[in-house]
Design an enzyme around this catalytic site. Sequence first.
Site, PDB file in Angstrom:
ATOM      1  CG  HIS A 199      -1.517   1.202   1.494  1.00 25.67           C
ATOM      2  ND1 HIS A 199      -2.631   2.037   0.994  1.00 25.67           N
ATOM      3  CD2 HIS A 199      -1.052   2.634   2.190  1.00 25.67           C
ATOM      4  CE1 HIS A 199      -3.287   2.752   1.190  1.00 25.67           C
ATOM      5  NE2 HIS A 199      -1.923   3.184   2.331  1.00 25.67           N
ATOM      6  CD  GLU A 200       1.897   3.655   4.284  1.00 25.21           C
ATOM      7  OE1 GLU A 200       2.633   5.056   3.087  1.00 25.21           O
ATOM      8  OE2 GLU A 200       1.244   3.456   4.501  1.00 25.21           O
TER       9      GLU A 200
ATOM     10  CG  HIS B 261       0.327   6.515  -0.736  1.00 22.47           C
ATOM     11  ND1 HIS B 261      -0.768   6.817  -0.760  1.00 22.47           N
ATOM     12  CD2 HIS B 261       0.284   5.781   0.592  1.00 22.47           C
ATOM     13  CE1 HIS B 261      -1.321   6.505  -0.149  1.00 22.47           C
ATOM     14  NE2 HIS B 261      -1.391   5.942   0.923  1.00 22.47           N
TER      15      HIS B 261
ATOM     16  CD  GLU C  81      -4.265   6.718   2.504  1.00 27.35           C
ATOM     17  OE1 GLU C  81      -3.625   5.290   3.067  1.00 27.35           O
ATOM     18  OE2 GLU C  81      -3.307   7.270   2.245  1.00 27.35           O
TER      19      GLU C  81
END
Length: 481
Positions: free
Chosen positions: A344-345, A348, A424
């Site tokens: 997920h990070e 970004h 997100e």
Amino acid sequence: MNREWIAKLSIPVLDTPVIKQLLSYSPAWSPEAIMTAIIAFTIAIHIWDTYLAYRQHLVLQNTLNVPPELIGVMDQNTYSKARNYNLDKSKFQFLCSLWEILFQTAVLILGGIPWMWFTSGKISGYFGYGREHEITQTVVFSLLGSIINIILEIPWSLYLTFVIEERHGFNKQTVGFFFKDKVKKFIVMQAILLPVIACIVHIVKIGGDYFFVILWLFCVIISLIIMTVYADYIAPMFDKFTPLPEGELRSRIEKLAASINFPLKKLYVVEGSKRSAHSNAYFYGFYKNKRIVLFDTLLKDYTPLNKTEGSEEEKEKSVEEKKKDEATPKTGCSNDEVLAVLAHELGHWKLNHVMKNLVISQVNLFLCFAVFALLYKNDTLFAAFGFYDQQPVIVGLVVILQFVFAPYNEILSFLMTVLSRRFEFQADTFAKLLNKAADLRSALIKLNRDNLGFPVHDWLYSAWHHSHPPLLQRIRALGEN
């Protein structure tokens, strides 16, 4: 940089009759009307925030049992703990925000800003620097304001840390560590902030009509420098960073980074458990020099080298402390779940969210400085705040960027919250494309449990405040696979 060079600076788009007229613009309002409007808007924002907080407080009070859609996601015991924790924080926030609005209003009405400025002048005068030394007086003004702020903030911070966080099992600090940490942060912050403020005042003084361009470039450079050195030189002053040991987790993280061409150079674990039981992970660095940092509280199977069986630190622990450690349930995520969180990070980064936010913030900063350039010499604005024969640069910055810009700041904050939620969801989708949806879903549930996050929110409160989508929305978007 000298005055002659700056005088040659010409920006054709800005060098127009309209802009020149704006540069000499004077608001038709009286000083009293301006101050009344600022106080009224400040109170209106407080009432709005209090209304939203009250809506969420009612949700916390009235939702006693796990809602049907959360059965299987959170057990009743954890749900009740989360509810009580958030109720305590909600009550605390009501009192804290009430104090802030009363104090801020009193400062505006009673002339707290001019009092601080003239007091700073007296202090700097003791060292032989009179009114003509604005930079020296500005440094004293900033330092005095920081001292007052930390003195007023400490009682609230003590209560939050040693009553609320302690009551719910999150606080890991001693009182001595707390104050040592505060002093260290204050010294480091002033060492960075005071020279920067002095440079800002100097640039405004010598920059001519278009000083805001130079000021913006200066702030861009400073922000990039701080972003570069913070994690390597500043953060280690407060927390211990150690390389993640060789093993399965490290190998899998490196493999994940390589699969999406993330230029991972270093992989650290930060010992956040000495401060709090809350968990997190982040990455930092420019271009091809990226680092990933994992909080030790995020890793279920991680034990710091200085806390292994037989180590000096473990030998020094009392029997009661060891029993407490043994009785504390194991928290954190499995290796698969940690990989999903990092996916997920890294999403970004892959989707350029960090760069997009940086561009938005810098465009906003440029616009703010441009408007500041139009208004900062306005007699009426300074008179509204009790300055009749002086126009200090630092006061102009505070007045315009904090108070005059207050409506714009509120709107921008909401829009950035909306954008952040969108980012997100996109990062979650990226993790899902890497076949991490099930593990990310599980990790989000565990992190929500470990941090005692309350999963039920008032829709309006959430829309205004939550930069991250609520748990239920995220796990629904991820699906079952």
